[in-house]
Design an enzyme around this catalytic site. Structure first.
Site, PDB file in Angstrom:
ATOM      1  CG  ASP A 189      -1.891   1.142   1.226  1.00 31.38           C
ATOM      2  OD1 ASP A 189      -1.468   2.301   1.046  1.00 31.38           O
ATOM      3  OD2 ASP A 189      -3.094   0.879   1.367  1.00 31.38           O
ATOM      4  CG  HIS A 190       1.347   4.365  -3.169  1.00 31.58           C
ATOM      5  ND1 HIS A 190       0.082   4.086  -3.601  1.00 31.58           N
ATOM      6  CD2 HIS A 190       1.483   5.711  -3.278  1.00 31.58           C
ATOM      7  CE1 HIS A 190      -0.524   5.206  -3.957  1.00 31.58           C
ATOM      8  NE2 HIS A 190       0.304   6.213  -3.766  1.00 31.58           N
ATOM      9  CG  HIS A 252      -4.114   4.480  -0.715  1.00 28.65           C
ATOM     10  ND1 HIS A 252      -3.230   3.431  -0.727  1.00 28.65           N
ATOM     11  CD2 HIS A 252      -4.366   4.756  -2.020  1.00 28.65           C
ATOM     12  CE1 HIS A 252      -2.961   3.098  -1.986  1.00 28.65           C
ATOM     13  NE2 HIS A 252      -3.638   3.873  -2.787  1.00 28.65           N
TER      14      HIS A 252
HETATM   15  C1  BG6 Z   1      -3.631   4.985  -6.380  1.00 34.26           C
HETATM   16  C2  BG6 Z   1      -4.991   5.127  -7.006  1.00 34.26           C
HETATM   17  O1  BG6 Z   1      -3.597   3.896  -5.498  1.00 34.26           O
HETATM   18  O2  BG6 Z   1      -3.305   6.160  -5.669  1.00 34.26           O
HETATM   19  C3  BG6 Z   1      -5.044   6.333  -7.913  1.00 34.26           C
HETATM   20  O3  BG6 Z   1      -5.299   3.965  -7.741  1.00 34.26           O
HETATM   21  C4  BG6 Z   1      -4.583   7.572  -7.193  1.00 34.26           C
HETATM   22  O4  BG6 Z   1      -6.355   6.543  -8.427  1.00 34.26           O
HETATM   23  C5  BG6 Z   1      -3.251   7.324  -6.482  1.00 34.26           C
HETATM   24  O5  BG6 Z   1      -4.443   8.609  -8.139  1.00 34.26           O
HETATM   25  C6  BG6 Z   1      -2.903   8.504  -5.594  1.00 34.26           C
HETATM   26  O6  BG6 Z   1      -1.609   8.336  -5.078  1.00 34.26           O
HETATM   27  P1  BG6 Z   1      -0.765   9.603  -4.561  1.00 34.26           P
HETATM   28  O7  BG6 Z   1       0.459   8.996  -3.975  1.00 34.26           O
HETATM   29  O8  BG6 Z   1      -0.508  10.444  -5.769  1.00 34.26           O
HETATM   30  O9  BG6 Z   1      -1.641  10.300  -3.579  1.00 34.26           O
END
Ligand code: BG6
Length: 515
Positions: A189-190, A252
């Site tokens: 989960d980034h 997230h």
């Molecule tokens: C991803 C989603 O997991 O996270 C995308 O699938 C979203 O829709 C993205 O744009 C947002 O990531 P960050 O790190 O730019 O907030």
């Protein structure tokens, strides 16, 4: 968790399934390159890309390293041999037409790389493929004996979406666990790779000034906003089957919620932290009846508008999106947490595309002091707030009352802020860089465990079911570029509006006397 200890990373092979896809070039290889620059890669290390495209090693190297637009700027001033020393570690194996094939050829390739580069039989399999293939790949790896740990460890990293519902998440967990043990499975989960998300733990548990107040006695409500200015871009096909709740909230945002809600862990050991996060997610009050779901959830879709003179398409006109789609691009949820600490404290969480700016932040709104001495000071609207800015302009802001100079006791609100950019000397690792290094070192703290993912789905499932089949359920519209539908403000009891943050943490001015 501490990266500063510079743990030694075992020699290993990273096998990327779906290596010809966008994620490999856009995120994984740049993350590996940063680790290479920081001398964090193990001494003996190779990457084997595997997918369905017909490519040579050379072509793969050109695509993901040498000619990659994602690395262009980084490579500019570097010496050729320094770059090739990195790209020469990349290899490619064409799996043929399908991922569901006999992996004995792949096995031979892995073994010959292991011999040649002395990588000791430790392997990470990174599944950067559609989730429908996860189980197939795990099964074929097992059938080729590529999951056994008697000659080096084996780890499996999987990307989101992890399931489409509670039922499918359970199936997927069970499917993978047939071939890999839970401790070998790393669900990425980034958001957990973001410094500011990890800093939630540090803010709470390394300061004695917050934790004593971190409960229903002092906190009035918690508000989390995740806004993106972009629309669904080229991912309409995927997004239309997913929607904001599945795409952002289930994973997230509930991760952020769990870090705010959790009890102090016994230590920073991965299982101690993960146990508390699961407990936190399990304590979210599941909304069961239609009335509760109706009153506490709002969904909406962006509609066409003009932003800075240009026409912006509405969601239903986007490529890959059903013109009659009822998929939400905006979701706002109010909920409670049923435990001793959080009883009766409302949580408001929203996520959306096509908002005025890109920003993610969590705001802890503290209660008005129990006894108000400064009666005419308008304190109610000036209660303390702790703003945890996750991105951009990462940092922390505390709003507190100060006396306005002059006669009497008039109170105004001032800002006390910390900004990550002030740590100029520090290299802040990108999310994927951090997470990959953790997996390479066997640290699963920042990866989601099976029960965690299932607990999150358990909360989300009834909302999705209600949105799909419930009576009187509305889909609101909002013009692209505004802060969502107006009636979302009604969700915030007693206050009547969301805090709509600007791109900079301190945009919202505190009281300030300049002369
Ligand atoms: C991803 C989603 O997991 O996270 C995308 O699938 C979203 O829709 C993205 O744009 C947002 O990531 P960050 O790190 O730019 O907030």
């Amino acid at each position: 968790m501490g990266q500063s200890k510079m743990k030694k990373t075992d020699n290993q092979i990273l096998v990327i399934f779906g290596a010809s896809g966008d994620l490999t070039a856009r995120k994984l290889v740049p993350a590996l390159f940063n680790l290479y620059l920081a001398r964090q890669l193990p001494e003996n290390f190779v990457v084997l890309g595997a997918s369905r495209s017909d490519m040579t090693d050379e072509e793969f190297r050109r695509r993901v390293v040498l000619e990659s637009s994602y690395l262009k700027n980084k490579l500019e001033d570097l010496k050729d041999n320094y770059i090739t020393n990195f790209s020469d570690r990349f290899f490619y194996e064409d799996l043929g037409g399908d991922y569901d094939v006999d992996y004995s050829r792949l096995r031979k390739r892995i073994e010959s790389l292991k011999e040649e580069f002395n990588t000791s039989g430790n392997i990470i399999y990174y599944l950067s493929t559609p989730p429908t293939l996860y189980q197939t790949i795990a099964k074929n790896l097992a059938e080729a004996g590529l999951n056994t740990q008697n000659n080096g460890w084996k780890r499996l990293i999987v990307e989101k979406p992890f399931g489409y519902s509670l039922e499918t998440a359970k199936e997927l967990n069970a499917g993978l666990q047939q071939y890999f043990e839970e401790h070998q499975i790393y669900r990425i989960d980034h958001y957990l790779g973001k410094e500011t998300v990890q800093n939630l733990l540090v803010t709470r548990f390394s300061n004695s000034i917050f934790e004593p107040l971190w409960n229903r006695n002092y906190i009035h409500h918690v508000e989390i906003t995740n806004a993106e200015s972009v629309g669904v871009e080229k991912r309409g096909g995927y997004y239309d089957k997913s929607g904001a709740l599945r795409d952002m909230f289930q994973n997230h945002l509930l991760q952020i919620v769990s870090l705010i809600v959790m009890e102090p862990p016994i230590s920073d050991a991965p299982e101690h932290i993960r146990n508390e996060k699961v407990k936190a997610l399990k304590s979210l009050r599941i909304m069961k009846d239609d009335k509760t779901l109706h009153d506490n959830t709002i969904r909406a879709q962006y509609m066409a508008s003009h932003i800075e003179g240009g026409h912006v398409k509405g969601y239903r006109e986007e490529e890959g999106v059903d013109p009659e789609s009822t998929t939400e691009t905006y979701a706002a949820i109010k909920f409670f947490v049923d435990n001793w600490r959080w009883r009766d404290v409302p949580f408001y969480v929203r996520t959306a595309k096509r908002m005025p700016t890109k920003v993610t932040e969590a705001v802890i709104h503290f209660k008005t002091p129990h006894h108000q001495i400064f009666q005419d000071s308008g304190m109610n609207s000036k209660d303390n707030k702790l703003v945890i800015r996750i991105q951009p302009d990462e940092g922390i802001l505390i709003k507190f009352g100060v006396k306005v100079p002059g006669q009497g006791f008039k109170v105004e609100r001032a800002n006390l802020d910390f900004s990550y950019s002030s740590l100029a000397e520090t290299h802040v690792m990108e999310a994927y860089e951090r997470l990959l290094l953790d997996a390479m070192q066997g640290d699963a703290t920042l990866y989601a465990r099976a029960d965690e993912v299932e607990a999150a789905w358990e909360f989300v499932d009834p909302i999705l079911a209600y949105w799909k089949n419930g009576k009187d359920i509305r889909m609101y519209g909002y013009a692209a570029g505004v802060w969502g539908p107006e009636n979302a403000d009604e969700l915030i009891d007693g206050i009547g509006f969301w805090r709509n943050p600007g791109p900079n943490l301190t945009d919202d001015p505190g009281f300030c006397v300049i002369c």
